[in-house]
Motif scaffolding. Sequence first.
Motif, PDB file in Angstrom:
ATOM      1  N   GLU A 128       0.763  -1.278   0.125  1.00 58.98           N
ATOM      2  CA  GLU A 128       0.012  -0.067  -0.082  1.00 58.98           C
ATOM      3  C   GLU A 128       0.921   1.443   0.073  1.00 58.98           C
ATOM      4  OE1 GLU A 128      -2.637  -0.436   3.276  1.00 58.98           O
ATOM      5  OE2 GLU A 128      -3.461  -2.189   2.772  1.00 58.98           O
ATOM      6  N   ARG A 129       2.078   1.110   0.224  1.00 64.31           N
ATOM      7  CA  ARG A 129       2.878   2.458   0.401  1.00 64.31           C
ATOM      8  C   ARG A 129       3.137   3.004  -0.955  1.00 64.31           C
ATOM      9  NH1 ARG A 129       8.514   2.686  -0.950  1.00 64.31           N
ATOM     10  NH2 ARG A 129       8.794   0.352  -1.223  1.00 64.31           N
ATOM     11  N   VAL A 130       2.972   4.349  -0.993  1.00 64.76           N
ATOM     12  CA  VAL A 130       2.976   5.005  -2.297  1.00 64.76           C
ATOM     13  C   VAL A 130       4.329   5.314  -2.840  1.00 64.76           C
ATOM     14  CG1 VAL A 130       2.586   7.583  -3.497  1.00 64.76           C
ATOM     15  CG2 VAL A 130       0.748   6.336  -1.826  1.00 64.76           C
ATOM     16  N   VAL A 131       4.839   4.999  -4.087  1.00 64.24           N
ATOM     17  CA  VAL A 131       6.084   5.060  -4.419  1.00 64.24           C
ATOM     18  C   VAL A 131       6.268   6.072  -5.582  1.00 64.24           C
ATOM     19  CG1 VAL A 131       6.692   2.591  -4.089  1.00 64.24           C
ATOM     20  CG2 VAL A 131       5.596   3.138  -6.255  1.00 64.24           C
ATOM     21  N   ASP A 132       5.131   6.669  -6.081  1.00 66.00           N
ATOM     22  CA  ASP A 132       4.955   7.586  -7.228  1.00 66.00           C
ATOM     23  C   ASP A 132       3.823   8.465  -6.842  1.00 66.00           C
ATOM     24  OD1 ASP A 132       5.429   9.419  -9.339  1.00 66.00           O
ATOM     25  OD2 ASP A 132       5.719   7.598 -10.532  1.00 66.00           O
ATOM     26  N   ALA A 133       4.150   9.738  -6.232  1.00 63.98           N
ATOM     27  CA  ALA A 133       2.846  10.492  -5.973  1.00 63.98           C
ATOM     28  C   ALA A 133       2.455  11.334  -7.263  1.00 63.98           C
ATOM     29  CB  ALA A 133       3.198  11.341  -4.994  1.00 63.98           C
ATOM     30  N   TRP A 135       1.407  10.540  -9.879  1.00 60.19           N
ATOM     31  CA  TRP A 135       0.032   9.944 -10.650  1.00 60.19           C
ATOM     32  C   TRP A 135      -1.083  10.388  -9.920  1.00 60.19           C
ATOM     33  CZ3 TRP A 135       0.644   8.473 -15.471  1.00 60.19           C
ATOM     34  CH2 TRP A 135       1.783   8.212 -15.983  1.00 60.19           C
ATOM     35  N   ASP A 136      -2.320  10.155 -10.668  1.00 58.14           N
ATOM     36  CA  ASP A 136      -3.513  10.525  -9.868  1.00 58.14           C
ATOM     37  C   ASP A 136      -4.324   9.482 -10.300  1.00 58.14           C
ATOM     38  OD1 ASP A 136      -5.735  11.407  -8.500  1.00 58.14           O
ATOM     39  OD2 ASP A 136      -6.329  12.773  -9.989  1.00 58.14           O
ATOM     40  N   PRO A 137      -4.671   8.269  -9.725  1.00 59.56           N
ATOM     41  CA  PRO A 137      -4.143   8.417  -8.070  1.00 59.56           C
ATOM     42  C   PRO A 137      -2.720   8.128  -8.189  1.00 59.56           C
ATOM     43  CG  PRO A 137      -5.283   6.249  -8.717  1.00 59.56           C
ATOM     44  CD  PRO A 137      -5.351   7.113  -9.877  1.00 59.56           C
ATOM     45  N   PRO A 138      -2.044   8.188  -7.112  1.00 63.06           N
ATOM     46  CA  PRO A 138      -0.769   7.821  -6.461  1.00 63.06           C
ATOM     47  C   PRO A 138      -0.627   6.400  -6.844  1.00 63.06           C
ATOM     48  CG  PRO A 138      -1.527   9.314  -4.925  1.00 63.06           C
ATOM     49  CD  PRO A 138      -2.736   9.014  -5.824  1.00 63.06           C
ATOM     50  N   VAL A 139       0.651   5.955  -7.360  1.00 60.59           N
ATOM     51  CA  VAL A 139       1.154   4.654  -7.621  1.00 60.59           C
ATOM     52  C   VAL A 139       1.512   4.081  -6.395  1.00 60.59           C
ATOM     53  CG1 VAL A 139       2.523   3.166  -8.838  1.00 60.59           C
ATOM     54  CG2 VAL A 139       1.596   5.188  -9.923  1.00 60.59           C
ATOM     55  N   THR A 140       0.794   3.044  -5.992  1.00 61.85           N
ATOM     56  CA  THR A 140       1.552   2.244  -4.862  1.00 61.85           C
ATOM     57  C   THR A 140       2.572   1.214  -5.131  1.00 61.85           C
ATOM     58  OG1 THR A 140      -0.184   0.535  -4.973  1.00 61.85           O
ATOM     59  CG2 THR A 140      -0.958   2.381  -3.679  1.00 61.85           C
ATOM     60  N   LEU A 141       3.101   0.752  -4.313  1.00 60.61           N
ATOM     61  CA  LEU A 141       4.253  -0.457  -4.468  1.00 60.61           C
ATOM     62  C   LEU A 141       3.358  -1.714  -5.221  1.00 60.61           C
ATOM     63  CD1 LEU A 141       7.044  -1.579  -4.405  1.00 60.61           C
ATOM     64  CD2 LEU A 141       6.377  -2.309  -1.849  1.00 60.61           C
ATOM     65  N   GLY A 142       2.359  -1.951  -4.582  1.00 60.36           N
ATOM     66  CA  GLY A 142       1.854  -3.023  -5.260  1.00 60.36           C
ATOM     67  C   GLY A 142       1.309  -2.889  -6.760  1.00 60.36           C
ATOM     68  N   VAL A 143       0.781  -1.667  -7.151  1.00 62.82           N
ATOM     69  CA  VAL A 143       0.624  -1.233  -8.529  1.00 62.82           C
ATOM     70  C   VAL A 143       1.655  -1.235  -9.385  1.00 62.82           C
ATOM     71  CG1 VAL A 143      -0.319   0.459  -9.758  1.00 62.82           C
ATOM     72  CG2 VAL A 143      -1.562  -0.505  -7.892  1.00 62.82           C
ATOM     73  N   ARG A 144       2.702  -0.855  -8.740  1.00 60.78           N
ATOM     74  CA  ARG A 144       4.284  -0.848  -9.381  1.00 60.78           C
ATOM     75  C   ARG A 144       4.687  -2.222  -9.731  1.00 60.78           C
ATOM     76  NH1 ARG A 144       7.528   3.508  -9.990  1.00 60.78           N
ATOM     77  NH2 ARG A 144       5.566   4.194 -10.824  1.00 60.78           N
ATOM     78  N   LEU A 145       4.630  -3.060  -8.822  1.00 57.53           N
ATOM     79  CA  LEU A 145       4.868  -4.630  -9.077  1.00 57.53           C
ATOM     80  C   LEU A 145       4.137  -5.067 -10.306  1.00 57.53           C
ATOM     81  CD1 LEU A 145       6.073  -5.435  -5.324  1.00 57.53           C
ATOM     82  CD2 LEU A 145       7.408  -4.972  -7.222  1.00 57.53           C
ATOM     83  N   VAL A 146       2.709  -4.808 -10.215  1.00 59.78           N
ATOM     84  CA  VAL A 146       1.876  -5.380 -11.070  1.00 59.78           C
ATOM     85  C   VAL A 146       2.241  -4.867 -12.509  1.00 59.78           C
ATOM     86  CG1 VAL A 146      -0.503  -5.747 -11.853  1.00 59.78           C
ATOM     87  CG2 VAL A 146       0.276  -6.157  -9.597  1.00 59.78           C
ATOM     88  N   SER A 147       2.452  -3.660 -12.414  1.00 61.49           N
ATOM     89  CA  SER A 147       2.823  -2.859 -13.500  1.00 61.49           C
ATOM     90  C   SER A 147       4.157  -3.447 -14.501  1.00 61.49           C
ATOM     91  CB  SER A 147       3.062  -1.266 -13.476  1.00 61.49           C
ATOM     92  OG  SER A 147       3.397  -0.790 -14.689  1.00 61.49           O
ATOM     93  N   VAL A 148       5.152  -3.710 -13.669  1.00 68.11           N
ATOM     94  CA  VAL A 148       6.517  -4.402 -14.187  1.00 68.11           C
ATOM     95  C   VAL A 148       6.270  -5.930 -14.618  1.00 68.11           C
ATOM     96  CG1 VAL A 148       8.807  -5.453 -13.323  1.00 68.11           C
ATOM     97  CG2 VAL A 148       7.897  -2.871 -12.772  1.00 68.11           C
ATOM     98  N   LEU A 149       5.435  -6.468 -13.885  1.00 59.42           N
ATOM     99  CA  LEU A 149       4.828  -7.953 -14.008  1.00 59.42           C
ATOM    100  C   LEU A 149       4.342  -7.987 -15.569  1.00 59.42           C
ATOM    101  CD1 LEU A 149       3.848 -10.747 -13.391  1.00 59.42           C
ATOM    102  CD2 LEU A 149       2.186 -10.147 -12.047  1.00 59.42           C
ATOM    103  N   ALA A 150       3.368  -6.961 -15.809  1.00 59.03           N
ATOM    104  CA  ALA A 150       2.625  -7.062 -17.014  1.00 59.03           C
ATOM    105  C   ALA A 150       3.382  -6.635 -18.082  1.00 59.03           C
ATOM    106  CB  ALA A 150       1.285  -6.076 -16.678  1.00 59.03           C
TER     107      ALA A 150
END
Length: 169
Positions: A128-133, A135-150
Amino acid sequence: MKATEVLADAYERIAEVVHDAVEGLSAEELNARIDPKANSITWLVWHLTRVQDDHVAEASGLERVWTAQDWFTRFALPLPAAATGYGHTPRQVGTVLVESGELLLGYFDAVHEQSTGFIRGLTATDLERVVDAGWDPPVTLGVRLVSVLADDLQHAGQAAFVRGALQRR
């Protein structure tokens, strides 16, 4: 199953596809392009690895394997150390060449080890930690890891497609 275990399993699947796409091919096959504007297996695997290395290192606070373990020097590409392949022109794609699949897989495996080690140590709260504020909404670590995965799975699949196309020639 915990969310972090699901992510770790998914990253293991990237490794399976990458190894299947690369193993047993000659440098000529890895560097071949099925069209002058197409990406080679080498470029696809190098790029997906560079993106994973860059994004996971930034989000985790770890050093990038590319420079920390001197892969930049081993590859000896005519590109800046910070290059990940994002926005590369066909000419730039053509400069990403390897002499063996061992080099390509060596770098991939080193990044994979660092990424999965980091992921396995996470908790659900960490995701849940925000790694990139920015963006709207801010990017969380979970979202970043899924983005890299995809992104990685898409490029690994493309590398597998190129392998199949080359073997049908």
